[in-house]
Design a protein around this motif. Sequence first.
Motif, mmCIF file in Angstrom:
data_model
loop_
_atom_site.group_PDB
_atom_site.id
_atom_site.type_symbol
_atom_site.label_atom_id
_atom_site.label_comp_id
_atom_site.label_asym_id
_atom_site.label_seq_id
_atom_site.Cartn_x
_atom_site.Cartn_y
_atom_site.Cartn_z
ATOM 1 N N GLU A 72 -43.833 -47.470 16.518
ATOM 2 C CA GLU A 72 -43.489 -47.125 15.125
ATOM 3 C C GLU A 72 -44.683 -46.511 14.386
ATOM 4 O O GLU A 72 -44.499 -45.643 13.537
ATOM 5 C CB GLU A 72 -42.986 -48.357 14.365
ATOM 6 N N PHE A 75 -44.722 -43.012 15.238
ATOM 7 C CA PHE A 75 -43.544 -42.383 14.609
ATOM 8 C C PHE A 75 -43.819 -42.067 13.147
ATOM 9 O O PHE A 75 -43.643 -40.935 12.690
ATOM 10 C CB PHE A 75 -42.355 -43.348 14.754
ATOM 11 N N TRP A 84 -37.291 -35.970 9.138
ATOM 12 C CA TRP A 84 -36.846 -37.329 9.465
ATOM 13 C C TRP A 84 -37.503 -38.334 8.511
ATOM 14 O O TRP A 84 -36.834 -39.199 7.940
ATOM 15 C CB TRP A 84 -37.173 -37.639 10.932
ATOM 16 N N LEU A 88 -35.883 -41.017 5.563
ATOM 17 C CA LEU A 88 -36.089 -42.481 5.551
ATOM 18 C C LEU A 88 -36.700 -42.974 4.242
ATOM 19 O O LEU A 88 -36.668 -44.175 3.961
ATOM 20 C CB LEU A 88 -36.991 -42.897 6.721
ATOM 21 N N ILE A 91 -34.934 -45.513 2.133
ATOM 22 C CA ILE A 91 -34.748 -46.841 2.750
ATOM 23 C C ILE A 91 -36.055 -47.627 2.666
ATOM 24 O O ILE A 91 -36.040 -48.860 2.634
ATOM 25 C CB ILE A 91 -34.265 -46.718 4.215
ATOM 26 N N THR A 93 -38.602 -47.874 4.818
ATOM 27 C CA THR A 93 -39.102 -48.533 6.021
ATOM 28 C C THR A 93 -40.514 -48.055 6.351
ATOM 29 O O THR A 93 -40.933 -46.972 5.931
ATOM 30 C CB THR A 93 -38.180 -48.230 7.230
ATOM 31 N N ASP A 94 -41.237 -48.873 7.102
ATOM 32 C CA ASP A 94 -42.542 -48.445 7.613
ATOM 33 C C ASP A 94 -42.763 -49.091 8.985
ATOM 34 O O ASP A 94 -41.833 -49.683 9.546
ATOM 35 C CB ASP A 94 -43.668 -48.779 6.625
ATOM 36 N N HIS A 153 -32.450 -52.088 15.274
ATOM 37 C CA HIS A 153 -33.814 -51.580 15.349
ATOM 38 C C HIS A 153 -33.951 -50.745 16.613
ATOM 39 O O HIS A 153 -33.547 -51.162 17.692
ATOM 40 C CB HIS A 153 -34.804 -52.748 15.355
ATOM 41 N N THR A 154 -34.525 -49.544 16.418
ATOM 42 C CA THR A 154 -34.582 -48.606 17.540
ATOM 43 C C THR A 154 -35.967 -47.985 17.672
ATOM 44 O O THR A 154 -36.145 -46.810 17.360
ATOM 45 C CB THR A 154 -33.566 -47.459 17.325
HETATM 46 N N1 IYR Z 1 -37.052 -46.882 14.097
HETATM 47 C C1 IYR Z 1 -37.788 -46.739 12.869
HETATM 48 C C2 IYR Z 1 -37.324 -45.606 12.046
HETATM 49 C C3 IYR Z 1 -35.976 -45.641 11.463
HETATM 50 C C4 IYR Z 1 -35.111 -44.611 11.795
HETATM 51 C C5 IYR Z 1 -33.880 -44.528 11.221
HETATM 52 I I1 IYR Z 1 -32.695 -42.930 11.620
HETATM 53 C C6 IYR Z 1 -33.467 -45.520 10.295
HETATM 54 O O1 IYR Z 1 -32.203 -45.454 9.728
HETATM 55 C C7 IYR Z 1 -34.333 -46.540 9.960
HETATM 56 C C8 IYR Z 1 -35.591 -46.586 10.569
HETATM 57 C C9 IYR Z 1 -37.843 -48.063 12.088
HETATM 58 O O2 IYR Z 1 -37.154 -49.011 12.446
HETATM 59 O O3 IYR Z 1 -38.600 -48.145 11.131
#
Ligand code: IYR
Length: 205
Positions: A72, A75, A84, A88, A91, A93-94, A153-154
């Motif tokens: 991550e 990423f 991308w 995000l 949302i 996220t980090d 989670h991906t």
């Molecule tokens: N896998 C990363 C990034 C992520 C990608 C998407 I598309 C999302 O909807 C949310 C997160 C992470 O979990 O932060």
Amino acid sequence: MRQRAHAFHETMRTRRSVRAFSVRPVPQGLIEACVRVAGTAPSGANHQPWFFACVGSPEKKREIREAAEAEERAFYAGKAGTEWLDALTPIGTDADKPYMETAPWLICIFAQRRGGAEAGEDRKNYYIHESVGIATGLLMAACHEAGLATLVHTPNPMNFLNGICGRPATEKPFLILVAGHPAEGAMVPKHALKKKPLSDIADFL
Ligand code: IYR
């Protein structure tokens, strides 16, 4: 029938992707029941090309967190590209994934390239991603119905999961489903609450 469909919608519309989990334990039997629901999914030739490695051990959760966070960090540092990362932003996220250790369960879902309707077979599987995606959806619905919060989670790539979960190289990690109780006061981003209306997602022809 109508009443049941509406009631199910009322249940499912309260599902949230949760990113702050409580340490409150969840018994293995509850996860087992949810995975049994996933196992009812339809699949190509009924080969059931999925495997659910349910990780509850603190040591393995830490290993998964560390490997996931390493991916991550790359990423979020730019590998994802600006389009991308922009998507995000709402949302929020980090690369920090502390919930991967606080949540009691990390259900690591694998897609099997080969298998068959019977355990131990080595035949070609079909519509693997469709099948595993459907099973995952049912698993998430089952968790929600049981009162558990989840998060898809991906980390990308996530081949490290094969080693940690002891799965053969013929299986491809599909996603990690984090499952547990939400932390007290857990919040979700407003952005996530916007669901498209029926008119935007369906036509009746
Ligand atoms: N896998 C990363 C990034 C992520 C990608 C998407 I598309 C999302 O909807 C949310 C997160 C992470 O979990 O932060």
